[in-house]
Design a protein around this motif. Structure first.
Motif, PDB file in Angstrom:
ATOM      1  N   SER A   1       0.822  -1.204   0.000  1.00  0.00           N
ATOM      2  CA  SER A   1       0.000   0.000   0.000  1.00  0.00           C
ATOM      3  C   SER A   1       0.857   1.257   0.000  1.00  0.00           C
ATOM      4  O   SER A   1       2.066   1.208   0.216  1.00  0.00           O
ATOM      5  CB  SER A   1      -0.906  -0.003   1.237  1.00  0.00           C
ATOM      6  OG  SER A   1      -0.106   0.014   2.423  1.00  0.00           O
TER       7      SER A   1
ATOM      8  N   THR B   1       0.330  -2.224   4.470  1.00  0.00           N
ATOM      9  CA  THR B   1      -0.379  -3.427   4.028  1.00  0.00           C
ATOM     10  C   THR B   1       0.333  -4.033   2.837  1.00  0.00           C
ATOM     11  O   THR B   1       0.723  -3.320   1.910  1.00  0.00           O
ATOM     12  CB  THR B   1      -1.824  -3.088   3.629  1.00  0.00           C
ATOM     13  OG1 THR B   1      -2.478  -2.428   4.714  1.00  0.00           O
ATOM     14  CG2 THR B   1      -2.594  -4.345   3.270  1.00  0.00           C
ATOM     15  N   THR B   2       0.488  -5.338   2.879  1.00  0.00           N
ATOM     16  CA  THR B   2       1.072  -6.061   1.758  1.00  0.00           C
ATOM     17  C   THR B   2       0.234  -7.294   1.457  1.00  0.00           C
ATOM     18  O   THR B   2      -0.513  -7.787   2.313  1.00  0.00           O
ATOM     19  CB  THR B   2       2.522  -6.514   2.034  1.00  0.00           C
ATOM     20  OG1 THR B   2       2.545  -7.272   3.256  1.00  0.00           O
ATOM     21  CG2 THR B   2       3.462  -5.326   2.157  1.00  0.00           C
ATOM     22  N   TYR B   3       0.373  -7.766   0.236  1.00  0.00           N
ATOM     23  CA  TYR B   3      -0.322  -8.999  -0.164  1.00  0.00           C
ATOM     24  C   TYR B   3       0.546  -9.686  -1.194  1.00  0.00           C
ATOM     25  O   TYR B   3       1.143  -9.031  -2.056  1.00  0.00           O
ATOM     26  CB  TYR B   3      -1.693  -8.682  -0.759  1.00  0.00           C
ATOM     27  CG  TYR B   3      -2.494  -9.907  -1.103  1.00  0.00           C
ATOM     28  CD1 TYR B   3      -2.490 -10.433  -2.391  1.00  0.00           C
ATOM     29  CD2 TYR B   3      -3.239 -10.558  -0.131  1.00  0.00           C
ATOM     30  CE1 TYR B   3      -3.210 -11.568  -2.690  1.00  0.00           C
ATOM     31  CE2 TYR B   3      -3.967 -11.693  -0.425  1.00  0.00           C
ATOM     32  CZ  TYR B   3      -3.952 -12.189  -1.708  1.00  0.00           C
ATOM     33  OH  TYR B   3      -4.664 -13.318  -2.008  1.00  0.00           O
TER      34      TYR B   3
END
Length: 121
Positions: A52, A57-59
């Motif tokens: 992000s 935030t990571t994915y």
């Protein structure tokens, strides 16, 4: 307008590590989510991971989860992809992209030229 330049690719043995960098120009860098994609020979480009705009935030794609880590330094306008426990199937051209937080190419507005990662067995 954001321009992106990847670096850090190369040849590494299976089990080794590499850190890719993606340097951005443009003062709006910090407003964009940053994604990493890769394209292996003869295959379509695929999602690797995203971070992000704040870095909070990571994915990750299942194929790299637990091995790859994305981070960013907004002051340096740079995003990183730390790749550990590399496998031959990680061999690809790796691209960074700036845009909206998501998993598909269509969500990203700006792309780098790519950097080659080759993992030997």
């Amino acid at each position: 307008q954001v321009q992106l330049v990847e670096s850090g690719g190369g040849l590494v043995q299976a089990g080794g590590s590499l850190r890719l960098s993606c340097a951005a120009s443009g003062h709006t860098f910090r407003t964009y989510a940053m994604g990493w994609f890769r394209q292996a020979p003869g295959k379509e480009r695929e999602f690797v991971g995203v971070i992000s705009w704040s870095g909070g935030t990571t994915y990750y794609a299942d194929s790299v989860k637990g091995r790859f880590t994305i981070s960013r330094d907004n002051a340096k306008r740079t995003v990183y992809l730390q790749m550990n426990s590399l496998k031959p199937e990680d061999t690809a051209v790796y691209f960074c992209a700036a845009g909206n937080y998501g998993l598909t190419e269509e969500q990203y507005n700006y792309w780098g030229q790519g950097t080659q990662v080759t993992v030997s067995s």
